[in-house]
Design a protein around this motif. Structure first.
Motif, PDB file in Angstrom:
ATOM      1  N   ALA A  32     -27.108  31.177  -8.804  1.00 63.17           N
ATOM      2  CA  ALA A  32     -27.832  31.456 -10.035  1.00 63.17           C
ATOM      3  C   ALA A  32     -26.954  31.104 -11.222  1.00 63.17           C
ATOM      4  O   ALA A  32     -25.762  31.391 -11.217  1.00 63.17           O
ATOM      5  N   PRO A  33     -27.518  30.451 -12.229  1.00 63.65           N
ATOM      6  CA  PRO A  33     -26.724  30.117 -13.412  1.00 63.65           C
ATOM      7  C   PRO A  33     -26.237  31.382 -14.114  1.00 63.65           C
ATOM      8  O   PRO A  33     -26.815  32.454 -13.957  1.00 63.65           O
ATOM      9  N   GLN A  34     -25.168  31.253 -14.900  1.00 64.76           N
ATOM     10  CA  GLN A  34     -24.557  32.389 -15.584  1.00 64.76           C
ATOM     11  C   GLN A  34     -25.558  33.128 -16.460  1.00 64.76           C
ATOM     12  O   GLN A  34     -25.500  34.334 -16.598  1.00 64.76           O
ATOM     13  N   ASP A  35     -26.479  32.400 -17.088  1.00 63.88           N
ATOM     14  CA  ASP A  35     -27.414  33.033 -18.005  1.00 63.88           C
ATOM     15  C   ASP A  35     -28.737  33.414 -17.337  1.00 63.88           C
ATOM     16  O   ASP A  35     -29.731  33.639 -18.006  1.00 63.88           O
ATOM     17  N   ALA A  36     -28.740  33.506 -15.996  1.00 62.39           N
ATOM     18  CA  ALA A  36     -29.971  33.881 -15.285  1.00 62.39           C
ATOM     19  C   ALA A  36     -30.401  35.282 -15.704  1.00 62.39           C
ATOM     20  O   ALA A  36     -29.583  36.184 -15.802  1.00 62.39           O
ATOM     21  N   GLY A  37     -31.697  35.467 -15.941  1.00 62.71           N
ATOM     22  CA  GLY A  37     -32.200  36.760 -16.398  1.00 62.71           C
ATOM     23  C   GLY A  37     -32.274  37.782 -15.287  1.00 62.71           C
ATOM     24  O   GLY A  37     -31.720  38.856 -15.378  1.00 62.71           O
ATOM     25  N   ALA A  38     -32.975  37.458 -14.206  1.00 63.97           N
ATOM     26  CA  ALA A  38     -33.155  38.409 -13.107  1.00 63.97           C
ATOM     27  C   ALA A  38     -33.517  37.641 -11.845  1.00 63.97           C
ATOM     28  O   ALA A  38     -34.101  36.567 -11.907  1.00 63.97           O
ATOM     29  N   LEU A  39     -33.136  38.198 -10.728  1.00 62.04           N
ATOM     30  CA  LEU A  39     -33.486  37.658  -9.424  1.00 62.04           C
ATOM     31  C   LEU A  39     -34.583  38.548  -8.859  1.00 62.04           C
ATOM     32  O   LEU A  39     -34.371  39.739  -8.665  1.00 62.04           O
ATOM     33  N   ILE A  40     -35.761  38.002  -8.627  1.00 61.83           N
ATOM     34  CA  ILE A  40     -36.863  38.755  -8.047  1.00 61.83           C
ATOM     35  C   ILE A  40     -37.205  38.069  -6.738  1.00 61.83           C
ATOM     36  O   ILE A  40     -37.411  36.862  -6.711  1.00 61.83           O
ATOM     37  N   PHE A  41     -37.233  38.846  -5.656  1.00 60.58           N
ATOM     38  CA  PHE A  41     -37.483  38.209  -4.366  1.00 60.58           C
ATOM     39  C   PHE A  41     -38.484  38.983  -3.523  1.00 60.58           C
ATOM     40  O   PHE A  41     -38.632  40.192  -3.668  1.00 60.58           O
ATOM     41  N   HIS A  42     -39.179  38.244  -2.659  1.00 54.48           N
ATOM     42  CA  HIS A  42     -40.137  38.779  -1.690  1.00 54.48           C
ATOM     43  C   HIS A  42     -39.815  38.122  -0.359  1.00 54.48           C
ATOM     44  O   HIS A  42     -39.915  36.906  -0.232  1.00 54.48           O
ATOM     45  N   ARG A  43     -39.399  38.905   0.624  1.00 54.20           N
ATOM     46  CA  ARG A  43     -39.006  38.372   1.926  1.00 54.20           C
ATOM     47  C   ARG A  43     -39.677  39.151   3.046  1.00 54.20           C
ATOM     48  O   ARG A  43     -40.163  40.266   2.850  1.00 54.20           O
ATOM     49  N   VAL A  44     -39.647  38.575   4.235  1.00 55.77           N
ATOM     50  CA  VAL A  44     -40.201  39.215   5.430  1.00 55.77           C
ATOM     51  C   VAL A  44     -39.089  40.014   6.110  1.00 55.77           C
ATOM     52  O   VAL A  44     -37.949  39.564   6.190  1.00 55.77           O
ATOM     53  N   LEU A  45     -39.427  41.199   6.609  1.00 56.48           N
ATOM     54  CA  LEU A  45     -38.494  42.082   7.305  1.00 56.48           C
ATOM     55  C   LEU A  45     -38.846  42.060   8.791  1.00 56.48           C
ATOM     56  O   LEU A  45     -39.984  42.341   9.162  1.00 56.48           O
ATOM     57  N   THR A  46     -37.876  41.696   9.646  1.00 57.43           N
ATOM     58  CA  THR A  46     -38.133  41.569  11.080  1.00 57.43           C
ATOM     59  C   THR A  46     -37.177  42.424  11.900  1.00 57.43           C
ATOM     60  O   THR A  46     -36.138  42.853  11.414  1.00 57.43           O
ATOM     61  N   GLU A  47     -37.554  42.620  13.185  1.00 56.85           N
ATOM     62  CA  GLU A  47     -36.711  43.379  14.114  1.00 56.85           C
ATOM     63  C   GLU A  47     -35.486  42.591  14.551  1.00 56.85           C
ATOM     64  O   GLU A  47     -34.426  43.167  14.768  1.00 56.85           O
ATOM     65  N   GLY A  48     -35.630  41.297  14.728  1.00 57.98           N
ATOM     66  CA  GLY A  48     -34.540  40.473  15.237  1.00 57.98           C
ATOM     67  C   GLY A  48     -34.127  39.396  14.258  1.00 57.98           C
ATOM     68  O   GLY A  48     -34.782  39.177  13.242  1.00 57.98           O
ATOM     69  N   PRO A  49     -33.037  38.677  14.569  1.00 60.08           N
ATOM     70  CA  PRO A  49     -32.520  37.668  13.644  1.00 60.08           C
ATOM     71  C   PRO A  49     -33.352  36.387  13.579  1.00 60.08           C
ATOM     72  O   PRO A  49     -33.277  35.661  12.597  1.00 60.08           O
ATOM     73  N   LYS A  50     -34.159  36.102  14.596  1.00 58.06           N
ATOM     74  CA  LYS A  50     -34.955  34.867  14.585  1.00 58.06           C
ATOM     75  C   LYS A  50     -36.178  35.047  13.700  1.00 58.06           C
ATOM     76  O   LYS A  50     -36.765  36.123  13.645  1.00 58.06           O
ATOM     77  N   ASN A  51     -36.578  33.955  13.042  1.00 54.62           N
ATOM     78  CA  ASN A  51     -37.741  34.049  12.163  1.00 54.62           C
ATOM     79  C   ASN A  51     -39.042  34.245  12.942  1.00 54.62           C
ATOM     80  O   ASN A  51     -40.079  34.516  12.351  1.00 54.62           O
ATOM     81  N   THR A  52     -38.990  34.147  14.279  1.00 54.03           N
ATOM     82  CA  THR A  52     -40.162  34.414  15.112  1.00 54.03           C
ATOM     83  C   THR A  52     -40.178  35.853  15.635  1.00 54.03           C
ATOM     84  O   THR A  52     -41.076  36.227  16.381  1.00 54.03           O
ATOM     85  N   SER A  53     -39.195  36.662  15.249  1.00 49.59           N
ATOM     86  CA  SER A  53     -39.131  38.067  15.665  1.00 49.59           C
ATOM     87  C   SER A  53     -40.306  38.846  15.081  1.00 49.59           C
ATOM     88  O   SER A  53     -40.928  38.418  14.106  1.00 49.59           O
ATOM     89  N   ARG A  54     -40.570  40.004  15.680  1.00 47.18           N
ATOM     90  CA  ARG A  54     -41.683  40.855  15.233  1.00 47.18           C
ATOM     91  C   ARG A  54     -41.480  41.287  13.780  1.00 47.18           C
ATOM     92  O   ARG A  54     -40.442  41.811  13.403  1.00 47.18           O
ATOM     93  N   VAL A  55     -42.499  41.069  12.969  1.00 50.71           N
ATOM     94  CA  VAL A  55     -42.470  41.462  11.559  1.00 50.71           C
ATOM     95  C   VAL A  55     -42.763  42.956  11.475  1.00 50.71           C
ATOM     96  O   VAL A  55     -43.747  43.438  12.036  1.00 50.71           O
ATOM     97  N   VAL A  56     -41.886  43.700  10.793  1.00 49.51           N
ATOM     98  CA  VAL A  56     -42.066  45.150  10.646  1.00 49.51           C
ATOM     99  C   VAL A  56     -42.386  45.551   9.210  1.00 49.51           C
ATOM    100  O   VAL A  56     -42.707  46.698   8.954  1.00 49.51           O
ATOM    101  N   GLY A  57     -42.285  44.604   8.293  1.00 51.77           N
ATOM    102  CA  GLY A  57     -42.576  44.927   6.901  1.00 51.77           C
ATOM    103  C   GLY A  57     -42.109  43.835   5.977  1.00 51.77           C
ATOM    104  O   GLY A  57     -42.010  42.668   6.361  1.00 51.77           O
ATOM    105  N   LYS A  58     -41.783  44.234   4.758  1.00 50.34           N
ATOM    106  CA  LYS A  58     -41.299  43.258   3.788  1.00 50.34           C
ATOM    107  C   LYS A  58     -40.169  43.849   2.950  1.00 50.34           C
ATOM    108  O   LYS A  58     -40.042  45.065   2.832  1.00 50.34           O
TER     109      LYS A  58
END
Length: 181
Positions: A61-87
């Motif tokens: 992020a550049p020095q003058d970045a205002g804010a970091l807003i993120f939306h990600r998937v929460l899973t049980e395991g490290p693989k992106n095919t793992s069971r989704v448990v939330g966000k």
């Protein structure tokens, strides 16, 4: 006049007897199953799947970045095919003067058979070497009023997109305590 006083005394005595009977005959709360006081969860915050970035190019992020807003998937395991448990959702202000701000919050929202609710994590304490120790400041639903620690780590691998590992150590409040008021 005498009958009014007699009726009033009868009502008072009846009310007292009802209160005494309710207090002695009411069922006791079920205490056969101990309430859980600690909970440990190990989850993964998946990164968005993008094209591979060359090792010498860093996305910072550049020095003058205002804010970091993120939306990600929460899973049980490290693989992106793992069971989704939330966000996982967050709002982080990366500017130096806001490093210890109360605005830096990560919300983990669960929607599974086991857990339904959210955990709020304050991202004040920044660690080093891609490890952060964060503070759990509360929750809702299955996680109502929890407190504890969250440990956020990510392996440094420039060839693949690696998810963040988040380890939650949650403590439920003592349910026998009364809230002063």
């Amino acid at each position: 006049m005498f009958s009014n006083k007699f009726i009033f005394c009868g009502f008072v005595i009846s009310a007292i007897l009802v209160v005494i009977l309710l207090a002695t005959l009411s069922p006791l709360p079920h205490s056969k199953t101990p309430s859980k006081s600690w909970l440990a969860l190990s989850l993964y915050i998946q990164q968005p799947q993008t094209t591979v970035v060359p090792p010498d190019a860093h996305t910072v992020a550049p020095q003058d970045a205002g804010a970091l807003i993120f939306h990600r998937v929460l899973t049980e395991g490290p693989k992106n095919t793992s069971r989704v448990v939330g966000k996982a959702q967050g709002f982080i202000i990366p500017v130096e003067q806001f490093a210890h701000s109360g605005f830096n919050i990560i919300y983990l929202t669960f929607d599974t058979r086991e857990y339904s609710g959210s955990v709020s994590i304050q991202a004040r304490n920044s660690g080093s070497d891609r490890k952060d120790e964060l503070t759990v400041v509360g929750g809702t639903g299955s996680f109502a009023f929890v407190r504890g620690k969250a440990f956020l780590t990510q392996k440094d691998d420039t060839n693949i997109v690696v998810p963040y590992h988040i380890s939650l150590h949650l403590k439920y409040p003592d349910r026998s305590e009364t809230i002063p008021g």
